[in-house]
Design an enzyme around this catalytic site. Sequence first.
Site, PDB file in Angstrom:
ATOM      1  N   ASP A  38     -20.928 -54.650   9.147  1.00  0.00           N
ATOM      2  CA  ASP A  38     -22.353 -54.401   8.917  1.00  0.00           C
ATOM      3  C   ASP A  38     -22.645 -52.932   9.208  1.00  0.00           C
ATOM      4  O   ASP A  38     -22.154 -52.389  10.201  1.00  0.00           O
ATOM      5  CB  ASP A  38     -23.190 -55.314   9.836  1.00  0.00           C
ATOM      6  CG  ASP A  38     -24.616 -55.490   9.336  1.00  0.00           C
ATOM      7  OD1 ASP A  38     -25.337 -54.474   9.216  1.00  0.00           O
ATOM      8  OD2 ASP A  38     -25.020 -56.622   9.068  1.00  0.00           O
ATOM      9  N   TYR A 145     -32.703 -55.933  -8.691  1.00  0.00           N
ATOM     10  CA  TYR A 145     -32.093 -56.810  -7.680  1.00  0.00           C
ATOM     11  C   TYR A 145     -31.615 -58.115  -8.324  1.00  0.00           C
ATOM     12  O   TYR A 145     -30.482 -58.552  -8.104  1.00  0.00           O
ATOM     13  CB  TYR A 145     -33.112 -57.101  -6.567  1.00  0.00           C
ATOM     14  CG  TYR A 145     -32.672 -58.162  -5.581  1.00  0.00           C
ATOM     15  CD1 TYR A 145     -31.807 -57.857  -4.538  1.00  0.00           C
ATOM     16  CD2 TYR A 145     -33.123 -59.490  -5.700  1.00  0.00           C
ATOM     17  CE1 TYR A 145     -31.396 -58.835  -3.632  1.00  0.00           C
ATOM     18  CE2 TYR A 145     -32.719 -60.477  -4.799  1.00  0.00           C
ATOM     19  CZ  TYR A 145     -31.858 -60.136  -3.772  1.00  0.00           C
ATOM     20  OH  TYR A 145     -31.443 -61.112  -2.883  1.00  0.00           O
ATOM     21  N   ASN A 174     -36.087 -69.349  -1.306  1.00  0.00           N
ATOM     22  CA  ASN A 174     -36.784 -68.511  -0.310  1.00  0.00           C
ATOM     23  C   ASN A 174     -36.423 -68.941   1.109  1.00  0.00           C
ATOM     24  O   ASN A 174     -36.911 -69.966   1.574  1.00  0.00           O
ATOM     25  CB  ASN A 174     -38.291 -68.575  -0.535  1.00  0.00           C
ATOM     26  CG  ASN A 174     -38.687 -67.853  -1.800  1.00  0.00           C
ATOM     27  OD1 ASN A 174     -38.380 -68.325  -2.908  1.00  0.00           O
ATOM     28  ND2 ASN A 174     -39.303 -66.711  -1.662  1.00  0.00           N
TER      29      ASN A 174
HETATM   30  P1  NAD Z   1     -30.843 -58.904   5.889  1.00  0.00           P
HETATM   31  O1  NAD Z   1     -31.368 -57.575   5.456  1.00  0.00           O
HETATM   32  O2  NAD Z   1     -31.344 -59.481   7.160  1.00  0.00           O
HETATM   33  O3  NAD Z   1     -29.250 -58.883   5.940  1.00  0.00           O
HETATM   34  C1  NAD Z   1     -28.457 -57.993   5.205  1.00  0.00           C
HETATM   35  C2  NAD Z   1     -27.430 -57.412   6.161  1.00  0.00           C
HETATM   36  O4  NAD Z   1     -26.525 -56.590   5.415  1.00  0.00           O
HETATM   37  C3  NAD Z   1     -28.046 -56.519   7.235  1.00  0.00           C
HETATM   38  O5  NAD Z   1     -27.485 -56.807   8.488  1.00  0.00           O
HETATM   39  C4  NAD Z   1     -27.689 -55.093   6.784  1.00  0.00           C
HETATM   40  O6  NAD Z   1     -27.591 -54.205   7.880  1.00  0.00           O
HETATM   41  C5  NAD Z   1     -26.382 -55.348   6.076  1.00  0.00           C
HETATM   42  N1  NAD Z   1     -26.070 -54.354   5.045  1.00  0.00           N
HETATM   43  C6  NAD Z   1     -26.875 -53.909   4.039  1.00  0.00           C
HETATM   44  N2  NAD Z   1     -26.232 -53.017   3.277  1.00  0.00           N
HETATM   45  C7  NAD Z   1     -24.990 -52.888   3.797  1.00  0.00           C
HETATM   46  C8  NAD Z   1     -23.855 -52.099   3.462  1.00  0.00           C
HETATM   47  N3  NAD Z   1     -23.888 -51.269   2.430  1.00  0.00           N
HETATM   48  N4  NAD Z   1     -22.741 -52.210   4.235  1.00  0.00           N
HETATM   49  C9  NAD Z   1     -22.697 -53.056   5.290  1.00  0.00           C
HETATM   50  N5  NAD Z   1     -23.746 -53.824   5.667  1.00  0.00           N
HETATM   51  C10 NAD Z   1     -24.873 -53.739   4.923  1.00  0.00           C
HETATM   52  O7  NAD Z   1     -31.115 -59.921   4.664  1.00  0.00           O
HETATM   53  P2  NAD Z   1     -30.883 -61.485   4.536  1.00  0.00           P
HETATM   54  O8  NAD Z   1     -32.174 -62.085   4.152  1.00  0.00           O
HETATM   55  O9  NAD Z   1     -30.141 -62.013   5.699  1.00  0.00           O
HETATM   56  O10 NAD Z   1     -29.942 -61.534   3.239  1.00  0.00           O
HETATM   57  C11 NAD Z   1     -28.566 -61.898   3.280  1.00  0.00           C
HETATM   58  C12 NAD Z   1     -28.083 -62.147   1.860  1.00  0.00           C
HETATM   59  O11 NAD Z   1     -28.792 -63.236   1.274  1.00  0.00           O
HETATM   60  C13 NAD Z   1     -28.298 -60.960   0.917  1.00  0.00           C
HETATM   61  O12 NAD Z   1     -27.181 -60.857   0.065  1.00  0.00           O
HETATM   62  C14 NAD Z   1     -29.534 -61.357   0.134  1.00  0.00           C
HETATM   63  O13 NAD Z   1     -29.588 -60.731  -1.116  1.00  0.00           O
HETATM   64  C15 NAD Z   1     -29.338 -62.864   0.031  1.00  0.00           C
HETATM   65  N6  NAD Z   1     -30.559 -63.615  -0.217  1.00  0.00           N
HETATM   66  C16 NAD Z   1     -31.517 -63.693   0.745  1.00  0.00           C
HETATM   67  C17 NAD Z   1     -32.666 -64.464   0.496  1.00  0.00           C
HETATM   68  C18 NAD Z   1     -33.762 -64.592   1.523  1.00  0.00           C
HETATM   69  O14 NAD Z   1     -34.751 -65.294   1.244  1.00  0.00           O
HETATM   70  N7  NAD Z   1     -33.654 -64.005   2.707  1.00  0.00           N
HETATM   71  C19 NAD Z   1     -32.837 -65.106  -0.747  1.00  0.00           C
HETATM   72  C20 NAD Z   1     -31.824 -64.987  -1.708  1.00  0.00           C
HETATM   73  C21 NAD Z   1     -30.681 -64.265  -1.420  1.00  0.00           C
END
Ligand code: NAD
Length: 305
Positions: A38, A145, A174
């Site tokens: 991360d 996205y 969501n």
């Molecule tokens: P989040 O922002 O809490 O988690 C993303 C994590 O990835 C963070 O810890 C960030 O520091 C890390 N990160 C980002 N870019 C990075 C990089 N280049 N190198 C290393 N680490 C990196 O978001 P989340 O809601 O936990 O999302 C997790 C996954 O789920 C994502 O792929 C997101 O697209 C997907 N997603 C989330 C939702 C939602 O409702 N939260 C819905 C659909 C898909």
Amino acid sequence: MTELGPTDQTVLVTGGAGFIGSHLVEHLVDDNEVRVLDNLSTGSRENLPADAELIVGDVRSTDDLSRATRDIDVVFHQAAQVSVERSINDPTESFSSNIEPTIDVLELARKRDFRVIVASSCAIYGDPEYTPIDESHRTEPNSPYGLEKLTVDRYTQLYNELYDIETVALRYFNVYGPRQSVGDYSGVISVFREQANAGEDLTVEGDGQQTRDFVHVDDIVRANMYAAETKETGYAYNVGTGSATSIRELAEIIQDLSDSTPDIVHIAERKGDIEESEADLTKIQNKLGFEPRVPLKEGLRSLMN
Ligand code: NAD
């Protein structure tokens, strides 16, 4: 929850210091060696249990990825640029975080033979033609996205077809739950929660009749555990609850649950907002045996307390 998922394995959670990733880590850490890659851009060290190994690095760096995937059995690839709005403002940056790193993970899996579970999204469908949305619904994302997630979702399936790598893409709807960040880009539940805690009005965009399928992060973790174990690889699966809640309804539930009993006010609608969203879960139910377990009111009650 510990009955489900891998045991005695070495697993990597990219983005493991973030919201969803940290719940995966928490679930896996008692029975497995857990590594996290991360860059802490939106995630935080405090989200991680002490037993997880944190590599502070970037999925855009092939060196970091290569180091993190050494001797790995399963990768849960969560790291991404997660903001729809930011992807619209800076598509190049979003592209570089969301597409190539996923292909790099899949390429490493080809060399090193580990399973890859990729976080996809309901954003790949765009404005739905019908609900509930099944996996064969047409995909017309309306943001960079969504298009990026669609691309990696397809790559994930293609790597199974072409190279026989064990892959699964999970199309999260969501997601909500503890540790979800609060900010300009966060989901509506964390915005309402923050407003309620601050004694402010709950701001509903538009008439509030737009619907979403809100799924608790514990159910997302369970879906990932099924994906880590299944023989039904090479597919993409919706992960939601299979029921739709309007934003107005959501605001009313949060109003009921919060001590401050905030007022609900309506503000201008957000341009391009999707009207309806609801997952059809038939495929994940039939192939993986997944059933969502956390009813929205219960999930919200524990979140508000
Ligand atoms: P989040 O922002 O809490 O988690 C993303 C994590 O990835 C963070 O810890 C960030 O520091 C890390 N990160 C980002 N870019 C990075 C990089 N280049 N190198 C290393 N680490 C990196 O978001 P989340 O809601 O936990 O999302 C997790 C996954 O789920 C994502 O792929 C997101 O697209 C997907 N997603 C989330 C939702 C939602 O409702 N939260 C819905 C659909 C898909």
